[in-house]
Write a protein that holds these residues in place. Structure first.
Motif: not given
Lengths: 139, 443
Positions: A54, A119, A134
């Protein structure tokens, strides 16, 4: 009288601090972070974990994906659900996905500026399920 | 077969460990699962592509106009493009060039990743074409259920990685193809999804030569490789288990009735392709090998002819570096009825290497003409296998074999030949054409 002076000073300090913060935010230059695309992962030093993890960025920042010259095929696609406000979020056709998309690009790069907070789940269609990342875009 | 994961530095291993961790729990459509395509009203049609006088002047424009089940007929000529066939709306599409002479339909994919790529389009046929100057793959099927890749030629000279490639796909055929000078493998089937009712993939009547690997099969399953020629590669055929792709290890494969010979191409001494970093990791391939099972289960190697491979004809070894320890061992592999050394006229350096690791691996009916490793053949248990021999490792045999891959120095190409046992080769013809051995590439 003394209390009034102190109160005035405190208020001034608070205002100055707030203004300073606002100015700092206002003048923050958008950043561009490079994401490397290789076999079979997306990676960047700031990513957690550093591969297929992420990345947290700010609104207005950009990511630049750079493909390795050699190796396997990799592309970049976005997965539903799309962030609120993403262009064509409710469009059920593939057009909605085309905003953030790149085909395999050996030795090349792809730049995308994130103008919508939220997101983003991204993946490689060749290696779906294992090659993912992500992006969290904060306001 | 990407060697980054298996054989390189700790940093790369760490990255890939992170990759595997984050991959868990992610779910995406598998091959063949999305909705069915709409057929063309009135039935399938043929769209003609040619350089002048046709409605379509590029293969891509023909594909773009096609619907499921259509045929894109490509006339002889040179097409400078990389073609993409994406999604189920192109299911059952046929792209047909010149089947009798694929060299006349030339795809020059300069700067493009692939000559032709079918991604998520089931049962696409590609036939009768030649590709070169691709940066990834000549002909590529990925995320599909069914594919037919036939009468294709893939020349990887330059930057080509894989010649003819099927990945994350269920069932298909690769036949009557030729692949050469690819920096990873001429033909590759990788990451086959496990299936309760498997669709087998067939590789037959192909020629693969001059590549780092003639055939690579990372985590491949249900594949039959037969009636084909694998020669003049660094290694001929290498089913392998790697962490970099899903579904390790290779399983339920059959390799039968192939000619696997002269795989002594020392590409470290020069190559017409770029040796990419992943393929030159810290530990190297054992160049000079006919067939190597680098982690495999329930694979049958039967009725093949192994000859003139200077390191070894056949070898199998546990994938020692795999993180998934349940998938690293050799289990239930059978090596039967193979002929080694061409009746003594074209010997292998060693006919068979097996250190005894794993369980229920067995050997029967093989005709040997050169020594084995271990030399006493004590690990070569007769079929159907003997559980009392399971796990009895011949440490010295393993140590000797590991020396083959850790000792060579990439800056000294000759070191890749230090364990070879050279022999002269008997003359060889394929399809009436004389072929010559390739050990050192010369422009």
């Amino acid at each position: 009288m003394r209390v009034k002076v102190i109160a005035t000073i405190c208020a001034t300090v608070v205002l100055v601090a707030a203004a300073t913060t606002a100015i700092a935010q206002a003048v923050r230059s958008p950043k561009t972070t490079v994401v490397n695309v290789a076999d079979n992962f997306y990676s960047a030093p700031a990513m957690r974990p550093v591969a297929n993890g992420t990345l947290s960025i700010r609104l207005g920042d950009s990511l630049k994906w750079k493909w390795a010259e050699f190796g396997d095929s990799h592309d970049l696609r976005i997965k539903r659900p799309l962030p609120k406000g993403y262009p064509g979020r409710n469009d059920k056709t593939k057009r909605a996905y085309r905003g953030l998309y790149s085909a395999d690009n050996p030795g090349g790069s792809y730049l995308y500026k994130f103008n919508v907070a939220g997101t983003y789940k991204l993946y490689c269609s060749f290696h779906s399920g294992e090659m993912v990342m992500t992006v969290r875009v904060a306001k | 077969m990407r060697l980054t994961t298996a054989l390189s530095a700790a940093a790369a291993v760490a990255l890939l460990a992170a990759s595997a961790t984050s991959a868990a729990g992610a779910t995406y459509p598998g091959p063949g699962e999305p909705s069915k395509p709409a057929p063309r009203p009135g039935g399938a049609t043929t769209l003609k592509v040619c350089k002048s006088g046709c409605a379509y002047k590029t293969i891509q424009s023909g594909v773009n106009a096609a619907k499921s089940g259509d045929t894109v007929k490509v006339a002889d000529g040179t097409y400078r493009e990389g073609v993409k066939v994406t999604g189920h709306k192109y299911d059952n599409l046929k792209i047909v060039g010149n089947v009798s002479n694929p060299l006349l339909v030339k795809i020059i994919a300069s700067g493009k990743a692939n000559g032709i790529e079918a991604n998520g389009a089931d049962n696409v046929t590609m036939s009768g074409m030649y590709a070169e100057k691709y940066k990834r793959n000549g002909f590529f099927a990925v995320n599909v259920s069914g594919y037919t890749l036939t009468h294709l030629v893939a020349n990887g000279t330059g930057q080509g990685v894989y010649g003819i490639y099927a990945f994350n796909s269920k069932g298909g055929t690769i036949s009557y193809c030729e692949a050469y000078y690819n920096s990873d493998s001429g033909i590759y089937i990788g990451q086959t999804p496990p299936q309760s009712k498997p669709k087998r993939s067939i590789v037959r009547n192909v020629k693969s030569w001059g590549n780092v690997l003639g055939f690579s099969g990372t985590n491949m399953k249900y594949v039959t490789i037969t009636k084909s020629y694998w020669y003049n590669n660094g290694l001929g055929i290498v089913p392998n288990a790697l962490d970099s792709e899903k579904y390790a290890p290779p399983e339920e494969n059959v390799i039968s009735d192939n000619d696997i010979f002269w795989n002594n191409y020392n590409y470290y001494a020069g190559a017409p392709f770029v040796l990419h970093p992943e393929a030159t990791g810290e530990i190297t391939y054992p160049v000079g090998t006919g067939l190597l099972l680098f982690g495999s289960k329930t694979t049958r190697v039967e009725g093949n002819r192994f000859f003139g491979n200077f390191l070894m004809g056949f070898g199998e070894i546990q994938q020692l570096l795999l993180k998934n320890k349940s998938a690293d061992d050799l289990v239930g592999n059978q090596v039967t009825g193979n002929k080694f050394g061409k009746g003594g006229t074209d010997l292998n350096g060693r006919d068979i290497f097996y250190d005894g690791s794993g369980k229920l691996n067995c050997f029967a009916g093989n005709t040997l003409t050169s020594p084995t490793l271990p030399i006493d053949g004590s690990t070569l248990v007769a079929c159907p296998g003997n559980s009392t021999m399971d796990g009895i490792l011949n440490g010295s045999a393993r140590a000797e074999a590991l020396g083959w891959v850790v000792t060579p120095d990439k800056s000294k190409p000759e070191t890749f030949e230090q364990f070879w046992v050279r022999h002269t080769h008997a003359p060889m013809k394929i399809g009436g054409k004389t072929i010559t051995p390739l050990v050192r590439y010369a422009k």
